[in-house]
Write a protein that holds these residues in place. Structure first.
Motif, PDB file in Angstrom:
ATOM      1  N   UNK A 282      36.282 -18.318 -15.188  1.00  0.00           N
ATOM      2  CA  UNK A 282      37.232 -19.441 -15.122  1.00  0.00           C
ATOM      3  C   UNK A 282      38.536 -19.103 -15.833  1.00  0.00           C
ATOM      4  N   UNK A 283      38.441 -18.414 -16.957  1.00  0.00           N
ATOM      5  CA  UNK A 283      39.651 -18.023 -17.682  1.00  0.00           C
ATOM      6  C   UNK A 283      40.502 -17.061 -16.854  1.00  0.00           C
ATOM      7  N   UNK A 284      39.859 -16.113 -16.187  1.00  0.00           N
ATOM      8  CA  UNK A 284      40.608 -15.156 -15.368  1.00  0.00           C
ATOM      9  C   UNK A 284      41.216 -15.832 -14.147  1.00  0.00           C
ATOM     10  N   UNK A 285      40.471 -16.757 -13.556  1.00  0.00           N
ATOM     11  CA  UNK A 285      41.009 -17.497 -12.410  1.00  0.00           C
ATOM     12  C   UNK A 285      42.238 -18.299 -12.814  1.00  0.00           C
ATOM     13  N   UNK A 286      42.200 -18.859 -14.024  1.00  0.00           N
ATOM     14  CA  UNK A 286      43.338 -19.650 -14.510  1.00  0.00           C
ATOM     15  C   UNK A 286      44.592 -18.797 -14.662  1.00  0.00           C
TER      16      UNK A 286
END
Length: 310
Positions: A71-75
């Protein structure tokens, strides 16, 4: 397939906070935590992405922490592939002591990875179509992964025409060097561990890096010297840069940023010395941020103008 691919075998979520003073036995009330994706190749990919480069981050991950990492990388808008493992991805922790401005870093070992899991990773890398122009291998190897893992990746990548950039230490670096990655980026302490030498002077460092190049173990050695800057050694050149003057907050991610800046520039067909300048700039930009928050493109380009080569 992007021209730059990074591989992180032992990624992490990095948690950073601060306290007024570190003390034992007593509760310490921390400042709100900063949470970032972490791990060598992931940070390299984050820098390449911020500079506008097309990059894919591949990593091994498992458990609920892996979901949060994704999720952090997608953000951030980063392209990634998470290869699933049974073990749970680690979390690292850093604390800045405000009264002294010292930074304390607590780095977890990471999950055990089975042979079947790391062999599957090798197969995935070997099947990338087309082969990446630059393959970055960065970070520690977790428990269970063979010391020659990076060496095996290098052999596969070279057959397919990829240039391999290696940022590793200890047995993994030692096993990989005879397979001749294109570029290695040891720190001074990592080079000392590799050679068993004190390397007390700049001449010692230069001669040791030249020896690596002369043996054919790498075409480019980018040696980072902490507050002393960095040194670039190739068969043709020896280039030195002092540290870029910047506000200091945290060292986390600076070395990875150095690699990211260099690889981004090299993939744009920059010369090695220009790429070295971008590496210095990206590292300097990272130093001014807390935790694993990395420099922006604007900050990196501003720092680039302040890099002086000798």
């Amino acid at each position: 397939m992007p021209e730059i691919v990074t591989l992180t075998v032992n990624p992490a979520i990095d948690i950073a906070t601060s306290v007024e003073r570190l003390t034992d036995t007593h509760k310490m009330r921390c400042a709100p935590a900063r949470i970032d994706p972490g791990g060598g190749g992931i940070n390299v990919a984050r820098v390449v992405h911020r500079l506008g480069g097309d990059c894919l981050a591949i990593y091994l991950a498992g458990g609920p922490v892996a979901d949060r990492l994704g999720r952090l990388l997608s953000a951030e808008g980063l392209s990634f592939v998470a290869l699933g493992i049974e073990g749970e991805t680690r979390e690292n922790f850093s604390v800045t002591e405000l009264c002294s401005h010292r930074e304390f870093r607590f780095v977890m070992p990471g999950p055990a990875v089975s042979e079947a899991e790391w062999q599957r990773c090798l197969g995935y890398i070997d099947a990338l179509q087309p082969a990446p122009r630059y393959l970055v291998l960065s970070g520690s190897l977790p428990l269970g992964v063979a010391d020659d893992f990076y060496a095996r990746v290098i052999e596969m990548a070279k057959v397919r025409g990829s240039r391999v950039v290696l940022d590793a230490s200890g047995p993994a670096l030692r096993a990989a060097l005879p397979h001749a990655p294109y570029l290695i980026k040891p720190s001074l302490n990592e080079l000392r561990q590799l050679t068993g030498r004190a390397l007390e002077t700049e001449t010692d460092c230069m001669q040791t890096a030249q020896e690596i190049v002369r043996k054919g173990h790498a075409q480019v050695v980018a040696l980072t010297l902490g507050a002393g800057g960095a040194m670039l050694v190739t068969q043709e050149d020896i280039v030195r840069s002092g540290a870029v003057a910047t506000s200091f907050c945290s060292t986390i991610g600076a070395g990875d940023s150095f690699v990211g800046g260099m690889v981004w520039a090299l993939n744009r067909n920059a010369g090695v010395q220009e790429a070295f300048r971008y590496g210095m700039a990206a590292a300097a930009a990272a130093l001014s941020h807390a935790g694993t928050e990395l420099g922006s493109a604007a900050e990196i380009k501003q720092c680039y103008g302040e890099v002086s080569l000798a």
